[in-house]
Design an enzyme around this catalytic site. Structure first.
Site, PDB file in Angstrom:
ATOM      1  N   LYS A 116      62.187  32.490  -5.927  1.00  0.00           N
ATOM      2  CA  LYS A 116      62.670  31.885  -7.170  1.00  0.00           C
ATOM      3  C   LYS A 116      62.472  30.381  -7.211  1.00  0.00           C
ATOM      4  O   LYS A 116      62.359  29.810  -8.297  1.00  0.00           O
ATOM      5  CB  LYS A 116      64.130  32.233  -7.359  1.00  0.00           C
ATOM      6  CG  LYS A 116      64.312  33.728  -7.525  1.00  0.00           C
ATOM      7  CD  LYS A 116      65.508  33.950  -8.358  1.00  0.00           C
ATOM      8  CE  LYS A 116      65.628  35.394  -8.684  1.00  0.00           C
ATOM      9  NZ  LYS A 116      66.685  35.590  -9.661  1.00  0.00           N
ATOM     10  N   LYS A 237      72.014  44.276 -16.719  1.00  0.00           N
ATOM     11  CA  LYS A 237      71.930  44.543 -18.157  1.00  0.00           C
ATOM     12  C   LYS A 237      72.476  45.925 -18.512  1.00  0.00           C
ATOM     13  O   LYS A 237      72.275  46.873 -17.759  1.00  0.00           O
ATOM     14  CB  LYS A 237      70.472  44.438 -18.609  1.00  0.00           C
ATOM     15  CG  LYS A 237      69.910  43.036 -18.391  1.00  0.00           C
ATOM     16  CD  LYS A 237      68.399  43.007 -18.400  1.00  0.00           C
ATOM     17  CE  LYS A 237      67.904  41.648 -17.932  1.00  0.00           C
ATOM     18  NZ  LYS A 237      66.465  41.635 -17.658  1.00  0.00           N
ATOM     19  N   GLU A 275      62.246  35.097 -18.145  1.00  0.00           N
ATOM     20  CA  GLU A 275      63.665  35.145 -18.497  1.00  0.00           C
ATOM     21  C   GLU A 275      64.228  33.740 -18.671  1.00  0.00           C
ATOM     22  O   GLU A 275      63.998  32.869 -17.839  1.00  0.00           O
ATOM     23  CB  GLU A 275      64.457  35.881 -17.417  1.00  0.00           C
ATOM     24  CG  GLU A 275      64.036  37.338 -17.287  1.00  0.00           C
ATOM     25  CD  GLU A 275      64.987  38.169 -16.423  1.00  0.00           C
ATOM     26  OE1 GLU A 275      65.010  39.393 -16.614  1.00  0.00           O
ATOM     27  OE2 GLU A 275      65.686  37.609 -15.558  1.00  0.00           O
ATOM     28  N   ARG A 291      56.448  42.696 -13.629  1.00  0.00           N
ATOM     29  CA  ARG A 291      56.363  44.154 -13.724  1.00  0.00           C
ATOM     30  C   ARG A 291      56.844  44.590 -15.095  1.00  0.00           C
ATOM     31  O   ARG A 291      57.296  43.766 -15.893  1.00  0.00           O
ATOM     32  CB  ARG A 291      57.280  44.782 -12.663  1.00  0.00           C
ATOM     33  CG  ARG A 291      58.691  44.246 -12.816  1.00  0.00           C
ATOM     34  CD  ARG A 291      59.712  44.986 -12.002  1.00  0.00           C
ATOM     35  NE  ARG A 291      60.972  44.249 -11.915  1.00  0.00           N
ATOM     36  CZ  ARG A 291      61.920  44.235 -12.827  1.00  0.00           C
ATOM     37  NH1 ARG A 291      61.777  44.930 -13.945  1.00  0.00           N
ATOM     38  NH2 ARG A 291      63.017  43.539 -12.688  1.00  0.00           N
ATOM     39  N   VAL A 294      62.900  47.643 -17.484  1.00  0.00           N
ATOM     40  CA  VAL A 294      63.643  48.818 -17.961  1.00  0.00           C
ATOM     41  C   VAL A 294      63.692  48.815 -19.493  1.00  0.00           C
ATOM     42  O   VAL A 294      63.500  49.841 -20.147  1.00  0.00           O
ATOM     43  CB  VAL A 294      65.088  48.801 -17.398  1.00  0.00           C
ATOM     44  CG1 VAL A 294      65.909  49.954 -17.961  1.00  0.00           C
ATOM     45  CG2 VAL A 294      65.085  48.829 -15.876  1.00  0.00           C
TER      46      VAL A 294
HETATM   47  P1  ADP Z   1      68.659  38.286 -10.587  1.00  0.00           P
HETATM   48  O1  ADP Z   1      67.238  38.125 -10.206  1.00  0.00           O
HETATM   49  O2  ADP Z   1      69.578  38.504  -9.422  1.00  0.00           O
HETATM   50  O3  ADP Z   1      68.865  39.272 -11.688  1.00  0.00           O
HETATM   51  P2  ADP Z   1      68.719  36.041 -12.496  1.00  0.00           P
HETATM   52  O4  ADP Z   1      68.337  34.682 -12.141  1.00  0.00           O
HETATM   53  O5  ADP Z   1      67.761  36.854 -13.315  1.00  0.00           O
HETATM   54  O6  ADP Z   1      69.102  36.843 -11.148  1.00  0.00           O
HETATM   55  O7  ADP Z   1      70.106  36.015 -13.242  1.00  0.00           O
HETATM   56  C1  ADP Z   1      70.778  37.213 -13.613  1.00  0.00           C
HETATM   57  C2  ADP Z   1      71.905  36.881 -14.587  1.00  0.00           C
HETATM   58  O8  ADP Z   1      72.847  35.985 -13.983  1.00  0.00           O
HETATM   59  C3  ADP Z   1      71.447  36.166 -15.849  1.00  0.00           C
HETATM   60  O9  ADP Z   1      70.987  37.063 -16.837  1.00  0.00           O
HETATM   61  C4  ADP Z   1      72.739  35.482 -16.258  1.00  0.00           C
HETATM   62  O10 ADP Z   1      73.620  36.410 -16.856  1.00  0.00           O
HETATM   63  C5  ADP Z   1      73.347  35.063 -14.940  1.00  0.00           C
HETATM   64  N1  ADP Z   1      72.919  33.683 -14.584  1.00  0.00           N
HETATM   65  C6  ADP Z   1      71.818  33.328 -13.867  1.00  0.00           C
HETATM   66  N2  ADP Z   1      71.717  31.984 -13.766  1.00  0.00           N
HETATM   67  C7  ADP Z   1      72.770  31.462 -14.445  1.00  0.00           C
HETATM   68  C8  ADP Z   1      73.251  30.116 -14.705  1.00  0.00           C
HETATM   69  N3  ADP Z   1      72.609  29.046 -14.244  1.00  0.00           N
HETATM   70  N4  ADP Z   1      74.381  29.980 -15.441  1.00  0.00           N
HETATM   71  C9  ADP Z   1      75.062  31.069 -15.905  1.00  0.00           C
HETATM   72  N5  ADP Z   1      74.662  32.335 -15.681  1.00  0.00           N
HETATM   73  C10 ADP Z   1      73.550  32.549 -14.968  1.00  0.00           C
END
Ligand code: ADP
Length: 447
Positions: A116, A237, A275, A291, A294
């Protein structure tokens, strides 16, 4: 074009890929564990190969067994679906080294976006806005506290190798930093074998907005609009919709073009999702998924584009058959993820499906491997069905969704259908007024 594809997955997504293949005149080979011998993805495939015992690491994650199955069946290409090996760069490499085509991006792009921090650094170079935070991994508690002072609490500690919301901890103040930092590192080590973490500003009320992109190997790249995935429980989600009630046409075009341009500059190939968190009119990139997602069917519902078919065509070297100007967005679509779980405690509930009647009618699509008499094994993800409903506008879509959820009968196991009925009955949801914390408040996880 390929003649035969091995689908390295199970459940609804294996069926989804199978369907695209059959419509393209391509033969399919299913793989399965001994727990899945009676699964629908095995029944429908042209051929199937048992690749191991129930635990995923010995079957659906067993790379040598999957490559042997591909060799024995004599396939041309492998589609990884989502989850399991879909974002494993080494798997993609081995697939190609064994002479098969990997239906997905290059191993280099998978590796780059799987870390990341590298992903955020790359995104920044490509001109995408980021959530303020540490430029790299944080090694010490002092560093976390210094960042907390600098960007202001609350902050979020996240796993560099993250996925599924694991290894993520919110820190409200300097006093809470030590515990959260230690816990996040432990969780990340346990989940990913990599305890490296980084820090981001924790946004208070963002929406999760993601952009679907498609890029071919001839330099063409388009976006297919956004999906609003703000309805989440434990960062997972639950229900997704497109278009987002929070975006207007101008905002959609702005972020879509930004995403497509960035992906084009990367030289990316295949389907991918960028995202973002969206708050107060600003987008913040959080990660890229290399990828199929869902929730891809809602994009298919409003664009009429078959994403799996495009993935297969791109992997076979074909150019995208359309330009950005050809992509038309029409109506509204919502997906409900139906999990075999108690709708209040969320405890998984696998077992025998005694009755099965999916809803139908105009604008209703069900992607599921369920059938009456199916015994759902306890070893895998609890997602058992996706109900995707579309309509001419959001209101029509919601009325139709209410009707479809009411028709859906899944007997013998508990499911989250009642949770979806509860969500769509809320006035705030009907008004489109929700952010990533809304659902957790509704189900009592947060105040
Ligand atoms: P993962 O890869 O574990 O799914 P993500 O970075 O995609 O992690 O984040 C998943 C979810 O976590 C996001 O959709 C959001 O709801 C929450 N999230 C991630 N980063 C933040 C942030 N900086 N502030 C608030 N919520 C966050």
């Amino acid at each position: 074009m390929f003649e035969k594809i091995l689908i390295a997955n199970r459940g609804e997504i294996a069926l989804r890929v199978h369907r695209a293949c059959k419509e393209m005149g391509i033969e399919t080979v299913a793989i399965h564990s001994t727990a899945d011998s009676d699964a629908m993805h095995v029944r429908l495939a042209d051929e199937s190969v048992c690749i191991g015992p129930p635990p995923a690491r010995e079957s659906y994650l067993n790379i040598p067994a999957i490559l042997s199955a591909a060799t024995i069946a004599g396939v041309d290409a492998i589609h990884p679906g989502y989850g399991f090996l879909s974002e494993n760069a080494r798997f993609a490499e081995l697939v190609e080294e064994h002479g098969f085509t990997f239906i997905g991006p290059t191993p280099q792009h998978i590796r780059m976006m799987g870390d990341k921090i590298v992903a955020k650094q790359t995104a920044e170079k490509l001109g995408l806005p980021l959530v303020p935070g540490s430029p790299g991994p944080v090694e010490s508690l002092d560093e976390v506290k210094a960042l907390g002072e600098k960007i202001g609490y609350p902050v979020l500690v996240k796993a560099v190798a993250g996925g599924g919301g694991r290894g993520m901890k919110v820190i409200d103040s300097a006093d809470a930093a030590e515990e959260a930092f230690t816990l996040a590192r432990q969780e990340a080590t346990a989940a990913f074998g990599n305890g490296s973490v980084y820090v981001e500003k924790y946004l208070g009320r963002p929406r999760h907005i993601e952009i679907q992109i498609l890029a071919d190997t001839h330099g063409n790249c388009v976006h297919l609009g956004e999906r609003d995935c703000s309805l989440q429980r434990r960062h997972q989600k639950v229900l997704e919709e497109t278009p987002s009630p929070a975006l207007n046409r101008e905002t959609r075009e702005r972020i879509g073009d930004l995403a497509a341009t960035a992906i084009g500059k990367m030289g990316y190939r295949g389907a991918g999702t960028l995202e973002f968190l969206y708050q107060d009119g600003e987008f913040y990139f959080i990660e890229m998924n290399t990828r199929l997602q869902v929730e891809h069917p809602i994009t298919e519902a409003i664009t009429g584009i078959d994403l799996v078919r495009e993935q297969i065509r791109i992997a076979a070297g074909a150019p995208l058959g359309f330009t950005q100007a050809d992509v038309k967005f029409s109506g509204h679509a919502i997906e409900c993820r139906v999990n075999a779980e108690n709708p209040e405690t969320f405890v998984p509930c696998p077992g025998l499906v005694t009755d099965y009647h999916p809803p139908g009618g105009l604008g209703v699509r069900v992607d599921s491997g369920l059938y009456t008499g199916y015994r759902m094994p306890p070893y895998y993800d609890s997602l058992v069905a996706k109900l995707i409903v579309s309509g001419g506008n959001r209101n029509e879509c919601l009325m139709r969704l209410r009707r479809a959820l009411g028709e859906y009968v899944i007997g013998g196991i508990e499911t989250t259908i009642p949770l979806h009925q509860r969500i769509i009955a809320q006035q705030e949801f009907v008004d489109g007024e929700y952010n990533i914390h809304w659902l957790e408040r509704l189900v009592g996880l947060k105040k």
